[in-house]
Scaffold this active site. Structure first.
Site, PDB file in Angstrom:
ATOM      1  N   ASP A   1     -10.296  -5.701  -2.829  1.00 56.94           N
ATOM      2  CA  ASP A   1      -9.491  -4.751  -2.004  1.00 56.94           C
ATOM      3  C   ASP A   1     -10.411  -3.609  -1.744  1.00 56.94           C
ATOM      4  O   ASP A   1     -10.830  -2.824  -2.916  1.00 56.94           O
ATOM      5  CB  ASP A   1      -8.345  -4.217  -2.635  1.00 56.94           C
ATOM      6  CG  ASP A   1      -7.294  -3.410  -1.705  1.00 56.94           C
ATOM      7  OD1 ASP A   1      -7.783  -2.530  -1.006  1.00 56.94           O
ATOM      8  OD2 ASP A   1      -6.115  -3.669  -1.830  1.00 56.94           O
TER       9      ASP A   1
ATOM     10  N   SER B   1       0.892  -1.229  -0.026  1.00 60.71           N
ATOM     11  CA  SER B   1       0.113  -0.129  -0.063  1.00 60.71           C
ATOM     12  C   SER B   1       0.844   1.246   0.131  1.00 60.71           C
ATOM     13  O   SER B   1       1.674   1.501  -0.858  1.00 60.71           O
ATOM     14  CB  SER B   1      -0.976  -0.085   1.283  1.00 60.71           C
ATOM     15  OG  SER B   1      -2.127   0.859   0.913  1.00 60.71           O
TER      16      SER B   1
ATOM     17  N   HIS C   1      -7.361  -6.164   1.303  1.00 60.91           N
ATOM     18  CA  HIS C   1      -6.251  -5.323   1.319  1.00 60.91           C
ATOM     19  C   HIS C   1      -5.253  -5.894   2.531  1.00 60.91           C
ATOM     20  O   HIS C   1      -4.275  -5.268   2.858  1.00 60.91           O
ATOM     21  CB  HIS C   1      -6.569  -3.868   1.530  1.00 60.91           C
ATOM     22  CG  HIS C   1      -5.614  -2.953   1.424  1.00 60.91           C
ATOM     23  ND1 HIS C   1      -4.893  -2.646   0.401  1.00 60.91           N
ATOM     24  CD2 HIS C   1      -5.051  -2.054   2.539  1.00 60.91           C
ATOM     25  CE1 HIS C   1      -3.990  -1.445   0.504  1.00 60.91           C
ATOM     26  NE2 HIS C   1      -4.098  -1.313   1.832  1.00 60.91           N
TER      27      HIS C   1
END
Ligand SMILES: N[C@@H](CCC(=O)N[C@@H](CS)C(=O)NCC(=O)O)C(=O)O
Length: 277
Positions: free
Chosen positions: A223, A148, A256
């Protein structure tokens, strides 16, 4: 430089350690974690960097990913920095995506952030020297991966230092920070309103001009931050300018979280080991 050992655990025959130290670059106390494989064969050991995402410390990856099995199998050291400067005297924000836990791996130029928010130099200079000193039989070969915000950090640091890092990989990375809410908020705050100053910290800009190391990206279709924060369109389009070696994999249903990361980590380690051998 004084390092204080604050935790140590055997894991898959190697040793997982957590240290604290005063960082001259960040002007505050920091922690980081490092895994050293058993090295029973006394070979030269390469180093992989892991950069975590928003809200994380060095603990998320060391406690949730299960990477130690892979690091021991491949006899590679892994270092995990924290995600920002820390402490009562360090500027912060109540939001989860700004301030402490959200350093974006750059060099802040705006007040009140500029004094401490220098994660780029911390990683490429200060912590690099510390890591090299901690690894017995260090081969000098390094690569970088992250998640990320940290996936973006790995791309930027890896591309800006292509001679140092042999490979870059990222799980669900921010790819065009200048175009998405997380990045616009952080760059406006740390770098200021002038968007020209954002370019040297934007992976989609750097990929147009850099002779980048090989890049592997994995993104889950389930996600919660995709595609709003993590859209790949501009990055992949711009990678064509330099004919960059980018492999972008979309995996169905994955979110995620570290459940996603631990599932595909072996794939990423295999990719790194190939480039580090
Ligand atoms: N906590 C945030 C989400 C932040 C988040 O998902 N962070 C990711 C990195 S971008 C993470 O790894 N979190 C910690 C974890 O899953 O262990 C929220 O309130 O929406």
């Amino acid at each position: 430089m004084t390092l204080k050992l604050i935790e140590q655990h055997f894991s898959f025959d190697g040793v997982q350690s957590k240290y604290s130290h005063y960082s001259e670059v960040l002007q505050c106390d920091m922690t980081f974690s490092i895994y050293l494989p058993s090295n029973q064969e006394k070979k030269e050991i390469p180093l992989i960097w892991w950069l975590s995402g928003l809200t994380c410390t060095d603990d998320n990856f060391s406690q949730k990913s299960g990477f130690q099995r892979l690091a021991e199998k491949h006899q590679v050291a892994v270092i995990i920095p924290d995600t920002s400067p820390r402490g009562e005297n360090v500027a912060d924000d109540a939001a989860y995506d700004l301030g402490q836990g959200a350093g974006f791996y750059l060099t802040a130029t705006q007040e009140p952030w500029a004094k401490h928010y220098n994660m780029y130099a911390y990683i490429t200079d200060e912590l690099s020297r510390i890591a090299a000193a901690l690894i017995p039989n260090f081969s000098g070969k390094e690569s970088i991966m992250g998640h990320s915000m940290g996936g973006h950090g790995a791309l930027v640091i890896g591309m800006k230092n292509a001679a140092k890092f042999k490979a870059i990989s990222a799980f669900s990375p921010i790819l065009s920070p200048s175009q998405v809410p997380w990045g616009i908020k952080a760059f406006t705050t740390y770098l200021g309103e002038d968007k020209a100053s954002w370019k040297e910290w934007d992976a989609s800009e750097l990929i147009k001009t850099t002779d980048a190391p090989p890049i592997l990206i994995t993104q889950g279709t389930g996600d919660q931050f995709y595609p709003e924060q993590l859209d790949e369109t501009t990055f992949l389009e711009n990678a064509k300018v330099t004919d960059a070696k980018v492999t972008y994999k979309k995996v169905k249903g994955y979110d995620h979280s570290y459940f996603f990361i631990s599932t595909f980590l072996e794939d990423h380690f295999d990719f790194h080991i190939e480039q580090l051998s």
